[in-house]
Design an enzyme around this catalytic site. Sequence first.
Site, short mmCIF file in Angstrom:
data_model
loop_
_atom_site.label_atom_id
_atom_site.label_comp_id
_atom_site.label_asym_id
_atom_site.label_seq_id
_atom_site.Cartn_x
_atom_site.Cartn_y
_atom_site.Cartn_z
CE LYS A 184 -2.06 2.66 3.07
NZ LYS A 184 -1.98 4.38 2.72
CD GLU A 258 14.22 -0.26 7.99
OE1 GLU A 258 14.72 1.47 8.54
OE2 GLU A 258 14.40 -0.63 7.78
CB CYS A 292 13.20 8.39 8.46
SG CYS A 292 13.79 7.51 6.81
CD GLU A 389 10.03 11.81 11.53
OE1 GLU A 389 9.74 11.81 12.32
OE2 GLU A 389 11.14 11.65 11.34
P1 NAD Z 1 2.42 7.73 8.58
O1 NAD Z 1 2.46 6.84 9.47
O2 NAD Z 1 0.88 8.76 8.62
O3 NAD Z 1 1.81 7.27 6.93
C1 NAD Z 1 2.69 5.88 6.97
C2 NAD Z 1 2.02 5.03 5.45
O4 NAD Z 1 1.30 4.28 6.77
C3 NAD Z 1 0.89 5.29 5.21
O5 NAD Z 1 1.05 4.59 3.63
C4 NAD Z 1 -0.02 5.71 5.89
O6 NAD Z 1 -1.29 5.50 5.11
C5 NAD Z 1 -0.34 3.92 6.08
N1 NAD Z 1 -1.10 4.33 7.78
C6 NAD Z 1 -1.31 5.22 8.48
N2 NAD Z 1 -1.64 4.53 9.48
C7 NAD Z 1 -2.43 2.77 10.13
C8 NAD Z 1 -2.59 2.56 10.56
N3 NAD Z 1 -3.22 3.06 11.73
N4 NAD Z 1 -2.23 1.24 10.04
C9 NAD Z 1 -1.49 0.77 8.69
N5 NAD Z 1 -1.05 1.74 8.12
C10 NAD Z 1 -1.26 2.45 8.10
O7 NAD Z 1 3.90 8.33 8.58
P2 NAD Z 1 3.74 9.80 7.05
O8 NAD Z 1 3.03 11.03 7.94
O9 NAD Z 1 3.21 9.36 5.90
O10 NAD Z 1 5.31 9.53 6.46
C11 NAD Z 1 5.86 10.57 7.67
C12 NAD Z 1 6.92 9.61 8.91
O11 NAD Z 1 7.46 8.22 7.99
C13 NAD Z 1 8.16 9.99 9.79
O12 NAD Z 1 8.13 9.83 10.75
C14 NAD Z 1 9.41 9.89 8.85
O13 NAD Z 1 9.89 9.34 10.06
C15 NAD Z 1 8.93 8.37 8.77
N6 NAD Z 1 9.90 7.53 7.87
C16 NAD Z 1 10.22 6.55 8.12
C17 NAD Z 1 11.51 6.14 7.50
C18 NAD Z 1 12.52 5.08 8.07
O14 NAD Z 1 13.20 4.24 6.60
N7 NAD Z 1 12.81 4.53 8.41
C19 NAD Z 1 11.82 6.84 6.07
C20 NAD Z 1 10.40 7.28 5.35
C21 NAD Z 1 9.87 8.17 6.60
#
Ligand code: NAD
Length: 478
Positions: A184, A258, A292, A389
Amino acid sequence: MPTFEYAPAPESRSIVSLRESYGLFINGEFSPSVDGRAFKTISPATEEVLAEVTEAGPADVDRAVTAARKAYEQTWSVMPGRERAKYLFRIARIVQERARELAVLESLDNGKPIRESRDVDIPLVAAHFFYHAGWADKLEYAGYGPAPRPLGVAGQVIPWNFPLLMLAWKIAPALACGNTVVLKPAETTPLTALAFAEICQQAGLPPGVVNIVTGAGETGRALVEHPGIDKVAFTGSTEVGKQIARACAPTRKKVTLELGGKAANIVFEDAPVDQAVEGIVNGIFFNQGHVCCAGSRLLVQESVYSEVLASLRRRLATLRLGDPLDKNTDVGAINSAAQLAKIRELSDVGEAEGAQRWSPPCELPVKGFWFPPTIFTGVSQAHRIAREEIFGPVLSVLTFRTPAEALEKANNTPYGLSAGVWTEKGSLILWMASRLRAGVVWANTFNKFDPTSPFGGYKESGYGREGGRHGLEAYLDV
Ligand code: NAD
């Protein structure tokens, strides 16, 4: 210093042909949702609607998992590794052939500068498929036993900051190891994942090996909580990662997470200032700070603080913000209105808590979501902008006197994804690197990635590794 005027150098978007609407990619073909819901994806730089995308409900997720299970049992897990490798090589080559189109599509949907999608994201996507294609027939030499088995069906959820690259990090190792996937993409950046679905068709990948379900958090939840999933791989926020860990704890699912970061980029007094400043800029303003592992906390040794800050301010004044499709652009659009609101809120908190805010003179476009490159000085470790963050182009600057103090401040965070060290002294690099609680430590560089190198975090940055030999473990029954 002379100032340069740049004539616009826009990349043509005509290479991309967008459909008006996209279905879900299940069992090798695009199909509508069972309950017919849809959402729109927009260009964050202009707010123009790019396409309508299907929102997958639980019944659609179930269809996708069923297709992946069938493909796993009947085709993919029984296929010799050397045959699986051919498909991965084919995908890698098609990504290279369609690189310009994918780069333009990524910049349109995400808002990142074309220079980055063209020179970093898409080449790394191809590199990940090439690298893992090489493993597919050599898994018995990976150090996980003489005949390592795949896990089954992987449910993968990715964020919006590196849409196609995060897809590659997830899908390439899963397929190389013999698993099938349901992925997804993030709701604000689904288009390159859907283009990837077409690439799977173009490569003749057997139906059901890769399935793409679009939607928001509820779709992600339905996927990771589906009982037919054997392995969950998630990249995103720490908050959602914790929810997923809780939901999967009572199951037999294998999980890798991650999550977020608040990396320290540490500049010692003997570091070459010009190079360090380039590394600081790359560390926090690359991809608008939507990274991230961004170096969002700059720790500068007090003796060189004024020199580094003056040089950093001069360099920031030369960054060009604007049209992501312009090849001169350094800083593109913020990915969404929600993310912009979060960056604004935390920046306002930074000022309210007493830190000093500075941005270079910078005209922001009227339409779309924009935030200027910003530095906060006078930041203390207790400030929220030093702890949380921001995930935007905002740098918090702190100082230190001794290596021990730098180390203590760098490790004073709930996260542990990455860190940077700038010094001429090799012994100091090794001393710091062995004590920094971070999954990746860069020395005299920052934000460098390679498919051969494992990436992942400590503490609230998650667990599991992606990339390299270590990354295979997440997709094998070891
Ligand atoms: P998010 O956690 O809101 O969303 C990430 C993904 O998860 C999206 O596809 C979203 O639709 C999905 N999602 C949301 N709620 C969910 C749930 N309850 N169950 C399953 N899936 C769900 O994060 P974001 O705001 O979209 O992304 C930014 C964050 O991602 C930042 O905190 C960043 O640090 C982190 N990030 C980490 C890495 C890494 O490799 N560690 C890489 C990129 C981003």
